[in-house]
Design an enzyme around this catalytic site. Structure first.
Site, short mmCIF file in Angstrom:
data_model
loop_
_atom_site.label_atom_id
_atom_site.label_comp_id
_atom_site.label_asym_id
_atom_site.label_seq_id
_atom_site.Cartn_x
_atom_site.Cartn_y
_atom_site.Cartn_z
N LYS A 126 -27.14 23.69 -117.03
CA LYS A 126 -28.08 23.15 -118.31
C LYS A 126 -29.23 22.38 -117.71
CE LYS A 126 -28.22 24.26 -122.82
NZ LYS A 126 -27.38 25.31 -123.60
N ASP A 166 -33.12 27.32 -124.88
CA ASP A 166 -32.30 26.53 -125.79
C ASP A 166 -33.44 25.66 -126.60
OD1 ASP A 166 -29.39 25.58 -125.88
OD2 ASP A 166 -30.81 23.84 -126.34
N GLY A 239 -34.63 27.74 -136.41
CA GLY A 239 -35.04 27.97 -134.98
C GLY A 239 -34.48 29.57 -134.97
N ASN A 240 -34.62 29.67 -133.60
CA ASN A 240 -34.36 31.15 -133.04
C ASN A 240 -32.76 31.45 -133.48
OD1 ASN A 240 -32.63 32.40 -130.26
ND2 ASN A 240 -34.61 33.48 -130.89
O1 2IT Z 1 -26.47 27.27 -125.27
C1 2IT Z 1 -26.65 28.54 -124.78
O2 2IT Z 1 -25.79 29.18 -124.49
C2 2IT Z 1 -27.91 28.73 -124.39
N1 2IT Z 1 -28.65 28.02 -124.64
C3 2IT Z 1 -28.29 30.36 -123.84
C4 2IT Z 1 -28.18 30.14 -122.40
C5 2IT Z 1 -28.73 31.62 -121.55
O3 2IT Z 1 -28.66 31.38 -120.30
O4 2IT Z 1 -28.95 32.27 -122.15
#
Ligand code: 2IT
Length: 445
Positions: A126, A166, A239-240
């Site tokens: 992350k 994210d 959001g998304n």
């Molecule tokens: O929290 C998550 O799983 C995401 N933000 C997506 C991570 C991704 O590599 O698509």
């Protein structure tokens, strides 16, 4: 809890005492692992837990950029490469003022187990920055992304570490980041997911987290002999992720009565329509981080400064940010007749809330329910490697299959260890076992 788990947890607390979110995430997972730890002494012998709670690598860097007034700004950038036992590091980038090392370590730790559950070969990582995109111009966002990638490009790669979006990082940001990586490395490769369609993005990736969490809820309801059609739903966020969930819920005939933003929540008694779902995209693109304008446009109520967990609903989907639903919220939901909580944000519920809800209502943990997003990222990686692209129907069918596998794996694992219906324990155990076995097989590394 076994003595071994207690010891590791005490060490994590002592070593990371200034990282409350990370400690919370570790405690939530470790407190459910006793049955497999006791049955498999090889894990303690190989110090699997000690190794799992330590990221393989953390990169922290300066991100200087120039704003529209010509003033130099400096943010802090990070990439936490947590665990690569089962595949390249994989996980999103978050641009939000609340980003700290603690937040990204909790997210990277969670991502390791989540990615393991998806059935795809992806490790956990992350990253992000305390950069606040709110109110910034396109030019400012682009210059920030270019500066961020100038450093990040040294540490990632299509077979090493594949970031994605994210909170605060969507198609626009991924585009700028990809452009800069390509320019610096002179390589057109699938180093990021969530890309635009014309340059290797997968169909259904924008919708995937939201669709996936609704599919997960459907599989849980199936076990209870119930249907999502006609259920009253409260969502948080706009959001998304909330958008994708709202879209699928509306398609399936659920009645979505609440969405929310940092400014408060919208109560739409009649239930959202497709126009309302589409309008969520406009709200998000406005970059203002407010949900209030929805009320006037759709004749709904705006409740300022409050969370949507006070509305009467059958199912709640927290889709905003960590610790957005606390113990008091959980009690209020149950008192109002809520029968299911599907945690969709990462660690969306506080420890108190999880303890109260799990068992009282059907409770889905985020690392299982929200895994559809990263799962379709994994499918984007496959399409990029093969240099071809699948239709929306193909991707959606694969997403559904993956959500079913995650559901069944969590459900069956919980049952196997005598905790039938406990998806928190089931998801943690199932996610853990795969990574732990890979680590044992690869020796001390
Ligand atoms: O929290 C998550 O799983 C995401 N933000 C997506 C991570 C991704 O590599 O698509």
């Amino acid at each position: 809890m076994s003595k071994y788990i207690e010891k590791v947890l005490a060490d994590v607390k002592a070593k990371n005492s200034n990282e409350p979110e990370f400690i919370q995430a570790v405690e939530e997972v470790l407190s459910t692992l006793a049955p497999v730890i006791e049955a498999n002494p090889q894990y303690e012998k190989a110090a699997i837990l000690e190794r799992m709670v330590e990221p393989e690598r953390v990169v922290m860097f300066r991100v200087p950029w120039v704003d529209d007034n010509g003033v130099v700004q400096v943010n802090r950038g990070y990439r936490v490469q947590f665990n690569s036992a089962i595949g390249p590091y994989k996980g999103g980038l978050r641009f939000h003022p609340t980003v700290t090392l603690s937040v990204l370590k909790f997210l990277g730790f969670e991502q390791t187990f989540k990615n393991s559950l998806t059935t795809l070969p992806m490790g956990g990582g992350k990253g992000g920055s305390d950069f606040n995109p709110r109110g910034k111009s396109d030019g400012e966002v682009m210059r920030f992304c270019q500066s961020f990638m100038t450093e990040l490009s040294r540490h990632i790669g299509a077979d090493t570490d594949v970031p994605a979006g994210d909170i605060g990082v969507g198609g626009r940001e991924v585009g700028y980041l990809f452009g800069q990586y390509k320019r610096l490395r002179n390589e057109f490769v699938g180093v990021l997911t969530g890309k635009g369609r014309p340059f290797g993005g997968s169909l259904v990736r924008p919708e995937a987290t939201g669709y996936g969490t609704v599919y997960f809820a459907q599989y849980m309801l199936e076990k209870l002999g119930q249907d999502i059609k006609g259920k009253t739903v409260a969502l948080s966020g706009f959001g998304n992720v909330a958008w994708g969930a709202a879209q699928k819920l509306v398609q399936l005939g659920a009645k979505v009565v609440a969405i929310s933003g940092p400014d408060g929540y919208i109560y739409d008694e009649k239930g959202m329509t497709q126009e309302g779902v589409d309008y969520m995209l406009e709200l998000r693109a406005s970059n203002n981080d407010v949900v209030e304008p929805y009320a006037a446009k759709f004749g709904a109520k705006f409740v300022k400064g409050r969370k949507p967990w006070e509305v009467k609903c059958d199912i709640a989907f927290p889709c905003a940010i960590q610790n957005e639903l606390n113990g008091d919220d959980a009690k209020m939901l149950v008192e109002n007749g809520c029968m299911m909580v599907v945690e969709t944000s990462n660690m969306g519920c506080t420890a108190d809330a999880v303890n109260y809800l799990n068992g009282r209502v059907a409770f889905a943990p985020g690392k299982a329910a929200n895994a559809g997003g990263v799962a379709v990222s994994g499918l984007e990686m496959s399409q990029n490697s093969m240099r071809l692209s699948w239709s929306a129907e193909e991707v959606d069918a694969k997403l559904k299959d993956i959500m079913k596998s995650i559901h069944d794996n969590a459900y069956d694992t919980a049952e196997k260890y005598g905790m039938k219906g406990n998806y928190v324990a089931g998801a943690n155990l199932a996610g853990f076992i795969k990574v732990a076995d890979a680590m044992v097989a690869q020796g001390v590394c």
